[in-house]
Write a protein that holds these residues in place. Structure first.
Motif, PDB file in Angstrom:
ATOM      1  N   VAL A  34      10.577 -13.659   8.529  1.00 42.98           N
ATOM      2  CA  VAL A  34       9.730 -13.530   8.553  1.00 42.98           C
ATOM      3  C   VAL A  34       9.254 -13.764   6.884  1.00 42.98           C
ATOM      4  N   SER A  35       9.875 -13.275   6.000  1.00 39.93           N
ATOM      5  CA  SER A  35       9.585 -13.307   4.703  1.00 39.93           C
ATOM      6  C   SER A  35      10.048 -14.718   4.469  1.00 39.93           C
ATOM      7  N   SER A  36      11.456 -14.849   4.894  1.00 40.97           N
ATOM      8  CA  SER A  36      12.129 -16.325   4.518  1.00 40.97           C
ATOM      9  C   SER A  36      11.631 -17.243   4.054  1.00 40.97           C
ATOM     10  N   VAL A  37      10.713 -17.376   5.749  1.00 37.88           N
ATOM     11  CA  VAL A  37      10.173 -18.573   6.061  1.00 37.88           C
ATOM     12  C   VAL A  37       9.055 -18.618   5.412  1.00 37.88           C
ATOM     13  N   GLY A  40       9.443 -20.371   2.618  1.00 35.95           N
ATOM     14  CA  GLY A  40      10.147 -21.646   2.053  1.00 35.95           C
ATOM     15  C   GLY A  40       8.897 -22.981   2.471  1.00 35.95           C
ATOM     16  N   MET A  41       7.457 -21.714   3.867  1.00 36.04           N
ATOM     17  CA  MET A  41       6.448 -22.530   3.040  1.00 36.04           C
ATOM     18  C   MET A  41       6.164 -22.985   1.964  1.00 36.04           C
ATOM     19  N   THR A 327      -1.093 -25.102   8.955  1.00 37.72           N
ATOM     20  CA  THR A 327      -1.347 -23.741   9.904  1.00 37.72           C
ATOM     21  C   THR A 327      -0.240 -23.032  10.624  1.00 37.72           C
ATOM     22  N   ALA A 328       0.854 -24.080  10.523  1.00 42.29           N
ATOM     23  CA  ALA A 328       2.436 -23.188   9.501  1.00 42.29           C
ATOM     24  C   ALA A 328       2.473 -21.825   9.314  1.00 42.29           C
ATOM     25  N   SER A 329       1.541 -22.326   7.876  1.00 46.33           N
ATOM     26  CA  SER A 329       1.797 -21.578   6.861  1.00 46.33           C
ATOM     27  C   SER A 329       1.012 -20.189   7.049  1.00 46.33           C
ATOM     28  N   ASP A 330      -0.672 -20.541   7.844  1.00 39.32           N
ATOM     29  CA  ASP A 330      -1.687 -19.571   8.151  1.00 39.32           C
ATOM     30  C   ASP A 330      -0.992 -18.824   9.095  1.00 39.32           C
ATOM     31  N   LEU A 331      -0.252 -19.280  10.496  1.00 34.75           N
ATOM     32  CA  LEU A 331       0.663 -18.452  11.108  1.00 34.75           C
ATOM     33  C   LEU A 331       1.273 -17.211  10.348  1.00 34.75           C
ATOM     34  N   ALA A 332       2.357 -17.658   9.540  1.00 29.60           N
ATOM     35  CA  ALA A 332       3.258 -17.143   8.724  1.00 29.60           C
ATOM     36  C   ALA A 332       2.805 -15.969   8.069  1.00 29.60           C
ATOM     37  N   THR A 333       1.956 -16.895   7.546  1.00 29.48           N
ATOM     38  CA  THR A 333       1.234 -15.690   6.637  1.00 29.48           C
ATOM     39  C   THR A 333       0.514 -14.642   7.514  1.00 29.48           C
ATOM     40  N   SER A 334      -0.213 -14.621   8.549  1.00 35.29           N
ATOM     41  CA  SER A 334      -1.558 -13.529   8.745  1.00 35.29           C
ATOM     42  C   SER A 334      -0.601 -13.175  10.148  1.00 35.29           C
ATOM     43  N   VAL A 335      -0.013 -13.619  11.285  1.00 40.10           N
ATOM     44  CA  VAL A 335       0.408 -13.875  12.462  1.00 40.10           C
ATOM     45  C   VAL A 335       2.186 -12.945  12.941  1.00 40.10           C
ATOM     46  N   GLY A 336       2.656 -13.918  11.015  1.00 38.60           N
ATOM     47  CA  GLY A 336       3.949 -13.243  11.182  1.00 38.60           C
ATOM     48  C   GLY A 336       4.010 -12.182  10.945  1.00 38.60           C
ATOM     49  N   ALA A 449      10.601 -31.182   4.878  1.00 39.11           N
ATOM     50  CA  ALA A 449      11.411 -30.170   5.598  1.00 39.11           C
ATOM     51  C   ALA A 449      11.593 -28.327   5.394  1.00 39.11           C
ATOM     52  N   LEU A 450      11.298 -27.812   6.465  1.00 44.83           N
ATOM     53  CA  LEU A 450      11.108 -26.774   6.193  1.00 44.83           C
ATOM     54  C   LEU A 450      12.213 -25.733   5.795  1.00 44.83           C
ATOM     55  N   SER A 451      12.392 -25.253   4.969  1.00 41.08           N
ATOM     56  CA  SER A 451      13.841 -24.099   4.843  1.00 41.08           C
ATOM     57  C   SER A 451      13.588 -22.526   5.012  1.00 41.08           C
TER      58      SER A 451
END
Length: 494
Positions: A34-37, A40-41, A327-336, A449-451
């Motif tokens: 989660v931290s690495s994603v 990447g975000m 959307t992905a950033s919000d998910l990674a920040t909150s849910v993840g 491209a997400l890393s």
């Protein structure tokens, strides 16, 4: 003695140690992933904001353009010579400032003097609309009919003018043929301060052919073109570009760091001001703060001391980014992050319960050790030592799993889209990718491209969590072991 006993006990309970280690490993691996994603975000959002904002820019100062009046609609107006030879090609350039209302160049110095501002650079955004083509004149023709048989063709028969005679021409003249064919080409021009190119419109581009401006070319008829504009219009270094009758020598081709840069031509600021009839004027002031943590304070100071201006920060621009990246950033920040915390807490509790359960099954062992003279603190130290080793083992497994997951994400490089909106009032209009001159209402779409980069800090965090998990489990197990008495061992033997 401590090490020998520790090794022997861990060897005897391999399965229990592995179960505890795997529980901690899963929690730690999820934290790393989660931290690495998330990192990447943040990198992806940084690329988007960089395309909107500019390298090294913390905020911009602009002024909203006033509403157009009846006498000044702000629309382009073109005048052509109607008496010109029809074989001549007509051409006209309309140069207009874009990106907000013009500001006095003296405001750049005033902004730079504000507390917390490291540097400030002015830029002028122009939009050039070029219309060229030619007119084809039509031919006036009139239809005729035969006159009365009684007319002898005397001059009296023609009195009354066309259509008024009794035997002359009849009908109105008609224009046949003619027309016009014109080509309209619109492109953006940015006037840059050649003495401070590390901040401003040209900061997000790299010169791939030729060279950039020198500090002495403040009023030189030279131009740097974007790679896309040069390719489309077949311009090369050493060639010329004519704008509103003025020829500029192309000295360099710039490739933007972001594909969303919308500036086509870069000119020295003074040349752009002359071209746009905007002497000592700028449309955007790029600002760099002394401390990135004080951006909001600097913004408030500028708005207070220089009223009527609009200050736009990277946080303001971030709110305009939408699409799957947001959307992905919000998910990674909150849910993840909450999920990783929940799993990690659960892993700690499971490890603590398993360690406590293992201690309960070792009543005879610990009771006998106490009967032989081991103090409670030594028994506790033994249990904590075993738990810390299990934690370190779980940390090693978790780091390996987390790195594998992060590298898998980087290898797959899933594509995320980001829609870039406008902040209004000029915002970053005129800056690279900021909507561009004349494009403030347009939404551009970027594909990122997400890393999943893993930093040393993340690895250190994982190791710390592993030790913490072992200590939590050891503390609970050690507390349970310290409460045992030699009589408990005797009762279990009986």
């Amino acid at each position: 003695m401590f090490g020998i006993y520790l090794k022997r006990e861990l060897s005897r309970r391999k399965k229990a140690a592995l179960v505890i280690a795997m529980g901690l490993a899963l929690g730690i691996a999820l934290v790393i992933t989660v931290s690495s994603v998330s990192a990447g975000m943040q990198q992806a959002q940084g690329k988007v904001l960089k395309s909107l904002y500019g390298l090294g820019t913390d905020m911009t100062v602009t002024k909203a353009r006033p509403a157009a009046t009846a006498s000044s609609s702000g629309r382009p107006k073109f005048d052509f010579d109607a008496k010109a030879d029809s074989s001549m090609t007509q051409s006209s350039d309309r140069v207009m400032t874009q990106g907000g209302q013009s500001l006095k160049s003296s405001l750049v110095t005033e902004v730079a003097a504000q507390k917390g501002v490291s540097s400030a650079v002015g830029a002028l955004s122009l939009n050039v609309t070029k219309v060229d083509g030619s007119f084809t004149r039509g031919t006036a023709k009139s239809s005729t009919s035969s006159g009365s048989a009684g007319s002898s063709g005397s001059s009296g028969s023609q009195q009354g003018g066309p259509g008024g005679g009794q035997g002359g021409s009849s009908g109105q003249p008609q224009v046949q043929g003619g027309g016009a064919s014109f080509d309209v080409n619109s492109y953006s021009v940015a006037g840059v301060d050649v003495t401070h190119q590390d901040l401003g419109p040209l900061a997000t581009s790299k010169i791939t052919t030729g060279r950039t401006f020198t500090a002495s070319q403040t009023d030189t008829k030279a131009a740097v073109l974007s790679a896309s504009y040069a390719k489309e219009n077949k311009k090369t270094v050493g060639g010329t570009l004519t704008i509103s009758g003025t020829k500029y020598t192309v000295i360099g081709i710039a490739t933007p760091d972001s594909s969303e840069s919308t500036t086509d031509v870069y000119l020295p600021l003074k040349q752009a001001q002359t071209l746009g009839d905007s002497k000592d004027k700028v449309t955007t002031i790029y600002v760099k703060a002394t401390d990135s943590k004080r951006i909001d304070t600097v913004k408030a100071a500028i708005q207070k001391n220089i009223p009527g201006t609009t200050v736009t920060t990277s946080a303001d621009l971030a709110s305009t980014v939408s699409g799957s990246l947001s959307t992905a950033s919000d998910l990674a920040t909150s849910v993840g992050k909450w999920l990783s915390v929940a799993v990690l807490v659960a892993a700690f509790l499971v490890a603590a319960l398993l360690t406590s359960s293992a201690v309960s099954r070792r009543v005879r062992e610990f009771g006998t050790l106490k009967a032989l003279g081991w103090p409670s603190r030594r028994v506790t130290r033994q249990v904590v030592g075993e738990s810390v080793v299990n934690g370190l083992l779980g940390g090693a497994l978790g780091i390996a799993l987390g790195l594998g997951a992060a590298y898998t994400v980087t290898a797959i490089s899933p594509k995320l889209t980001a829609e870039l909106g406008s902040t209004g009032g000029g915002g970053m209009g005129g800056g690279p990718g900021g909507g561009g001159p004349g494009r403030q209402a347009v939404k551009n779409t970027m594909e990122i491209a997400l890393s999943a980069p893993v930093s040393v800090t993340t690895i250190a965090l994982a190791a710390g969590l592993a030790i913490a998990g072992g200590l939590v489990a050891g503390a609970m197990g050690g507390w349970r072991a310290s409460r045992m008495r030699p009589a408990d061992a005797l009762r279990s033997v009986a």
